[in-house]
Design an enzyme around this catalytic site. Sequence first.
Site, PDB file in Angstrom:
ATOM      1  N   TYR A 183      45.762  41.107  61.583  1.00 44.48           N
ATOM      2  CA  TYR A 183      45.216  40.587  60.324  1.00 44.48           C
ATOM      3  C   TYR A 183      44.799  41.738  59.412  1.00 44.48           C
ATOM      4  CZ  TYR A 183      41.624  38.262  57.373  1.00 44.48           C
ATOM      5  OH  TYR A 183      40.856  37.806  56.332  1.00 44.48           O
ATOM      6  N   ALA A 185      45.806  44.790  59.382  1.00 46.38           N
ATOM      7  CA  ALA A 185      46.978  45.526  58.891  1.00 46.38           C
ATOM      8  C   ALA A 185      47.557  44.848  57.652  1.00 46.38           C
ATOM      9  CB  ALA A 185      48.035  45.615  59.986  1.00 46.38           C
TER      10      ALA A 185
END
Length: 309
Positions: A183, A185
């Site tokens: 998430y 990233a």
Amino acid sequence: MGLLLKVILPLMGLGLAVYFYSAPENFNEEMLRGKRVIVTGASSGIGEQMAYHLARMGAHVLVTARTEAKLQKVVERCRELGAASARFVSGSMEDTAFAEEVVKEAENTWGGLDMLILNHIGHSYFNYFDGDVDHIRKLLETNFLSYVAMTVTALPMLKESEGNIVVVSSVAGKAPGPFAAPYSATKFALDGFFSSLRHEFIIENVNVSITLCILGYIDTDNAMQAVSHAIKVAPSPKEECALEIIRSGALRQHELHYPPGIVNGMLLLRGLAPGFLDTLIRSNIVRFGQPVPQAAPGTSAQPPSVRER
Ligand SMILES: NC(=O)c1ccc[n+]([C@@H]2O[C@H](COP(=O)([O-])OP(=O)(O)OC[C@H]3O[C@@H](n4cnc5c(N)ncnc54)[C@H](OP(=O)(O)O)[C@@H]3O)[C@@H](O)[C@H]2O)c1
Ligand SMILES: *[C@@H]1O[C@H](CO)[C@@H](O)[C@H](O)[C@H]1NC(C)=O
């Protein structure tokens, strides 16, 4: 530690917020009357609340998500609240072709677009990174690439209207904590892309604003279900959050930090004492009712064998 996070940091952050984000222009709900707005991820949570605020302000709204039955109800409620018009398109943002189709729908029905609110996220897990590269690829498609595709398709209309792009991100996209690597990233990707694009718009005199929304913990059903057992901080209300997002988009602000105290405080600490901020973040996240294990020399935390939902 607790006092610092709950009192001192928010106060410092609030002071900064007042200093940096006192908008030169005041927000007026009339600014949204008759405006043509797309809201993605609008079948629940913050997206749904944004649709209701926009409806109340007299905007034209096009909402999208996967679940048709929920979107139907959102559209009905938008009409009751006074939307200039309300419609939906259902489908999955895992497919960039669908993302483009949503923008085309706005073009066909309205012949233009004033505000593009990119808010949806695909499902991820709250746990140690499990090594699933394919999950990250899919999540990037949903949480990032579809945002880019919609922006590209909508840009000619937004240039025409001198409109707004609003990108909903998270503290996890500026100062990440544990258990949300995929998430986080995707949220960092949004900052990289849209903050770079904003520079180019300014250089080229493209009068389309880009607002990146850095949100803390908000009380939506899905977020509470996923992390309420693990986060010690109290969530902020989704209704107020939704209004702040619309407001900052309409005022063409570069970033929204909500709730301002905690988020500004964290971002300030990130610059001044990043190691201390990391310790503070870990100490405020517990897992399965247990404090996060402190890594002892020569040991490493075992990833769980089953992925949690
Ligand atoms: N709540 C928080 O604590 C928090 C904190 C920081 C940032 N944010 C950000 O705020 C935004 C909204 O969060 P939220 O808590 O309101 O989330 P939410 O309630 O879970 O809503 C997510 C929305 O996305 C849609 N969606 C899920 N998968 C999709 C897919 N594959 N294709 C298209 N749509 C899809 C969902 O509808 P369907 O299932 O019907 O498709 C739903 O409408 C997100 O960008 C999130 O990262 C939230
Ligand atoms: C950009 O667009 C906004 C909204 O239409 C307008 O208020 C502003 O004056 C424009 N800025 C420039 C430099 O044209």
